[in-house]
Motif scaffolding. Structure first.
Motif, PDB file in Angstrom:
ATOM      1  N   PRO A   1      35.740  25.566 -28.286  1.00 49.21           N
ATOM      2  CA  PRO A   1      36.396  25.411 -26.985  1.00 49.21           C
ATOM      3  C   PRO A   1      37.866  25.036 -27.144  1.00 49.21           C
ATOM      4  O   PRO A   1      38.237  24.265 -28.026  1.00 49.21           O
ATOM      5  N   LEU A   2      38.697  25.614 -26.284  1.00 46.19           N
ATOM      6  CA  LEU A   2      40.130  25.362 -26.348  1.00 46.19           C
ATOM      7  C   LEU A   2      40.523  24.084 -25.625  1.00 46.19           C
ATOM      8  O   LEU A   2      41.509  23.458 -25.955  1.00 46.19           O
ATOM      9  N   GLY A   3      39.778  23.726 -24.625  1.00 46.06           N
ATOM     10  CA  GLY A   3      40.094  22.529 -23.850  1.00 46.06           C
ATOM     11  C   GLY A   3      38.818  21.812 -23.476  1.00 46.06           C
ATOM     12  O   GLY A   3      37.762  22.025 -24.061  1.00 46.06           O
ATOM     13  N   SER A   4      38.932  20.982 -22.497  1.00 47.42           N
ATOM     14  CA  SER A   4      37.770  20.234 -22.036  1.00 47.42           C
ATOM     15  C   SER A   4      36.823  21.161 -21.275  1.00 47.42           C
ATOM     16  O   SER A   4      37.253  22.008 -20.496  1.00 47.42           O
ATOM     17  N   ALA A   5      35.550  21.004 -21.500  1.00 43.98           N
ATOM     18  CA  ALA A   5      34.567  21.814 -20.791  1.00 43.98           C
ATOM     19  C   ALA A   5      34.272  21.236 -19.415  1.00 43.98           C
ATOM     20  O   ALA A   5      33.598  21.863 -18.614  1.00 43.98           O
ATOM     21  N   ARG A   6      34.743  20.064 -19.148  1.00 42.00           N
ATOM     22  CA  ARG A   6      34.471  19.392 -17.879  1.00 42.00           C
ATOM     23  C   ARG A   6      35.730  19.355 -17.019  1.00 42.00           C
ATOM     24  O   ARG A   6      36.296  18.315 -16.759  1.00 42.00           O
ATOM     25  N   LEU A   7      36.186  20.525 -16.604  1.00 43.60           N
ATOM     26  CA  LEU A   7      37.365  20.590 -15.753  1.00 43.60           C
ATOM     27  C   LEU A   7      36.976  20.251 -14.320  1.00 43.60           C
ATOM     28  O   LEU A   7      35.947  20.710 -13.827  1.00 43.60           O
ATOM     29  N   PRO A   8      37.786  19.475 -13.641  1.00 44.00           N
ATOM     30  CA  PRO A   8      37.438  19.127 -12.255  1.00 44.00           C
ATOM     31  C   PRO A   8      37.660  20.314 -11.320  1.00 44.00           C
ATOM     32  O   PRO A   8      38.588  21.098 -11.488  1.00 44.00           O
ATOM     33  N   PHE A   9      36.783  20.442 -10.351  1.00 44.06           N
ATOM     34  CA  PHE A   9      36.925  21.473  -9.335  1.00 44.06           C
ATOM     35  C   PHE A   9      37.707  20.911  -8.162  1.00 44.06           C
ATOM     36  O   PHE A   9      37.730  19.708  -7.920  1.00 44.06           O
ATOM     37  N   SER A  10      38.321  21.795  -7.446  1.00 47.31           N
ATOM     38  CA  SER A  10      39.026  21.382  -6.244  1.00 47.31           C
ATOM     39  C   SER A  10      38.011  20.985  -5.179  1.00 47.31           C
ATOM     40  O   SER A  10      36.973  21.628  -5.012  1.00 47.31           O
ATOM     41  N   ILE A  11      38.316  19.942  -4.458  1.00 45.95           N
ATOM     42  CA  ILE A  11      37.404  19.462  -3.419  1.00 45.95           C
ATOM     43  C   ILE A  11      37.320  20.459  -2.268  1.00 45.95           C
ATOM     44  O   ILE A  11      36.363  20.462  -1.511  1.00 45.95           O
ATOM     45  N   ARG A  12      38.289  21.349  -2.168  1.00 50.35           N
ATOM     46  CA  ARG A  12      38.281  22.338  -1.084  1.00 50.35           C
ATOM     47  C   ARG A  12      37.108  23.311  -1.220  1.00 50.35           C
ATOM     48  O   ARG A  12      36.586  23.795  -0.227  1.00 50.35           O
ATOM     49  N   PHE A  13      36.699  23.604  -2.456  1.00 49.03           N
ATOM     50  CA  PHE A  13      35.544  24.476  -2.639  1.00 49.03           C
ATOM     51  C   PHE A  13      34.288  23.822  -2.067  1.00 49.03           C
ATOM     52  O   PHE A  13      33.479  24.475  -1.418  1.00 49.03           O
ATOM     53  N   PHE A  14      34.144  22.537  -2.304  1.00 47.62           N
ATOM     54  CA  PHE A  14      32.987  21.828  -1.775  1.00 47.62           C
ATOM     55  C   PHE A  14      33.052  21.746  -0.254  1.00 47.62           C
ATOM     56  O   PHE A  14      32.032  21.835   0.424  1.00 47.62           O
ATOM     57  N   LEU A  15      34.247  21.578   0.289  1.00 47.04           N
ATOM     58  CA  LEU A  15      34.410  21.516   1.737  1.00 47.04           C
ATOM     59  C   LEU A  15      34.006  22.834   2.388  1.00 47.04           C
ATOM     60  O   LEU A  15      33.294  22.847   3.398  1.00 47.04           O
ATOM     61  N   VAL A  16      34.427  23.932   1.801  1.00 49.69           N
ATOM     62  CA  VAL A  16      34.062  25.242   2.354  1.00 49.69           C
ATOM     63  C   VAL A  16      32.556  25.462   2.232  1.00 49.69           C
ATOM     64  O   VAL A  16      31.918  25.997   3.140  1.00 49.69           O
ATOM     65  N   ALA A  17      31.964  25.022   1.128  1.00 50.17           N
ATOM     66  CA  ALA A  17      30.516  25.168   0.964  1.00 50.17           C
ATOM     67  C   ALA A  17      29.763  24.344   2.003  1.00 50.17           C
ATOM     68  O   ALA A  17      28.771  24.810   2.580  1.00 50.17           O
ATOM     69  N   ILE A  18      30.228  23.146   2.278  1.00 45.62           N
ATOM     70  CA  ILE A  18      29.569  22.308   3.280  1.00 45.62           C
ATOM     71  C   ILE A  18      29.734  22.911   4.671  1.00 45.62           C
ATOM     72  O   ILE A  18      28.797  22.918   5.471  1.00 45.62           O
ATOM     73  N   LEU A  19      30.921  23.438   4.957  1.00 46.48           N
ATOM     74  CA  LEU A  19      31.119  24.089   6.255  1.00 46.48           C
ATOM     75  C   LEU A  19      30.228  25.322   6.396  1.00 46.48           C
ATOM     76  O   LEU A  19      29.677  25.583   7.467  1.00 46.48           O
ATOM     77  N   PHE A  20      30.085  26.074   5.312  1.00 44.92           N
ATOM     78  CA  PHE A  20      29.199  27.233   5.350  1.00 44.92           C
ATOM     79  C   PHE A  20      27.764  26.804   5.635  1.00 44.92           C
ATOM     80  O   PHE A  20      27.078  27.409   6.470  1.00 44.92           O
ATOM     81  N   LEU A  21      27.304  25.764   4.956  1.00 43.51           N
ATOM     82  CA  LEU A  21      25.939  25.289   5.191  1.00 43.51           C
ATOM     83  C   LEU A  21      25.759  24.785   6.617  1.00 43.51           C
ATOM     84  O   LEU A  21      24.716  25.002   7.237  1.00 43.51           O
TER      85      LEU A  21
END
Length: 117
Positions: free
Chosen positions: A44-64
């Protein structure tokens, strides 16, 4: 009744056996290779645990949320055959108004914007 108790007993015993075996079966001392992240055979070139943007989770919650709204409104055509169809219409309207107000609030707060201005 005896058959029902027998089936319940067998499924309970089988579930307990499978749960106990699932704790004992895995290897308890993993090595370095199993703990390292895997990227197509390369180191691996970098960390495997990159943080995701909270906006993706917000859109997923709105979709649900709006998917659940559709699921709640699907039986609405059959609701007008009840003894009080106005009561059904009132609850459906209240649900739609509440979710629309929530969407407007989210829009005004900038939660649906992908790029910052």
């Amino acid at each position: 009744m005896n058959l029902l108790l027998t089936i319940l007993f067998i499924t309970t015993i089988l579930s307990l056996i499978l749960a106990i075996v699932s704790f004992w079966l895995p290897l308890m001392t993993p090595d370095y290779q199993k703990l390292s992240p895997y990227e197509c055979g390369f180191d691996p070139l970098g960390s495997a645990r990159l943080p995701f943007s909270i906006r993706f989770f917000l859109v997923a919650i709105l979709f649900l949320l709006f998917d659940l709204e559709i699921a709640l409104l699907l039986p609405l055509p059959w609701g007008d055959q009840l003894p009080s169809p106005m009561f059904t219409l009132l609850w459906a309207s209240a649900l739609l108004i509440m979710l629309t107000l929530g969407l407007i609030y989210e829009w005004l707060q900038g939660g649906l914007e992908w790029a910052e201005k």
